[in-house]
Design a protein around this motif. Structure first.
Motif, short mmCIF file in Angstrom:
data_model
loop_
_atom_site.label_atom_id
_atom_site.label_comp_id
_atom_site.label_asym_id
_atom_site.label_seq_id
_atom_site.Cartn_x
_atom_site.Cartn_y
_atom_site.Cartn_z
N GLY A 1 0.81 -1.21 0.00
CA GLY A 1 0.00 0.00 0.00
C GLY A 1 0.85 1.26 0.00
N LYS A 2 2.06 1.14 0.48
CA LYS A 2 3.01 2.27 0.49
C LYS A 2 3.91 2.26 -0.75
CE LYS A 2 2.11 3.54 4.80
NZ LYS A 2 1.54 4.81 5.15
N LYS A 3 3.55 1.43 -1.74
CA LYS A 3 4.30 1.32 -3.00
C LYS A 3 5.69 0.72 -2.81
CE LYS A 3 1.10 3.46 -5.37
NZ LYS A 3 0.05 2.71 -5.96
N LYS A 4 5.83 -0.14 -1.81
CA LYS A 4 7.09 -0.86 -1.58
C LYS A 4 6.78 -2.35 -1.69
CE LYS A 4 8.74 2.82 1.24
NZ LYS A 4 8.99 3.37 2.52
N TYR A 5 7.08 -2.92 -2.85
CA TYR A 5 6.67 -4.28 -3.16
C TYR A 5 7.71 -5.35 -2.80
CZ TYR A 5 3.20 -1.67 -5.74
OH TYR A 5 2.19 -0.81 -6.07
N ILE A 6 8.89 -4.94 -2.42
CA ILE A 6 9.97 -5.90 -2.18
C ILE A 6 9.63 -6.89 -1.06
CG2 ILE A 6 12.38 -6.11 -1.43
CD1 ILE A 6 13.00 -3.78 -3.25
N PRO A 7 9.05 -6.50 0.07
CA PRO A 7 8.73 -7.50 1.09
C PRO A 7 7.77 -8.59 0.60
CG PRO A 7 8.66 -5.32 2.06
CD PRO A 7 8.80 -5.14 0.58
#
Length: 77
Positions: free
Chosen positions: A22-28
């Motif tokens: 949701g915060k535009k951080k897809y790596i996790p």
């Protein structure tokens, strides 16, 4: 009983990864899905084959629950 705690932990990991998406951080999320996919090929698939479980069911369970899914099966012998 251990499996229930493992399942809850896996669901929480996906919830945290979804929060980061949701915060535009897809790596996790990508890392978690990649780790569980690798785990399927290394551990989940051989155990599912030995126990007579279908590969589609094994893949889905391994993807969502990882070690919490296949370890109780391995230890049941």
């Amino acid at each position: 009983m251990k499996s229930k705690y493992g399942n809850v932990i896996c669901v929480l990991l996906y919830a945290v990864a979804a929060f980061f998406c949701g915060k535009k951080k897809y790596i996790p999320l990508v890392a978690l899905a990649a780790a569980h996919t690798g785990e399927f090929f290394l551990k989940g698939r051989p155990i599912a084959k030995a126990k007579g479980i279908g590969m589609a069911e094994a893949f889905i369970n391994c993807l969502f629950f990882g070690i919490a899914w296949w370890r109780p099966l391995r230890d049941s012998d």
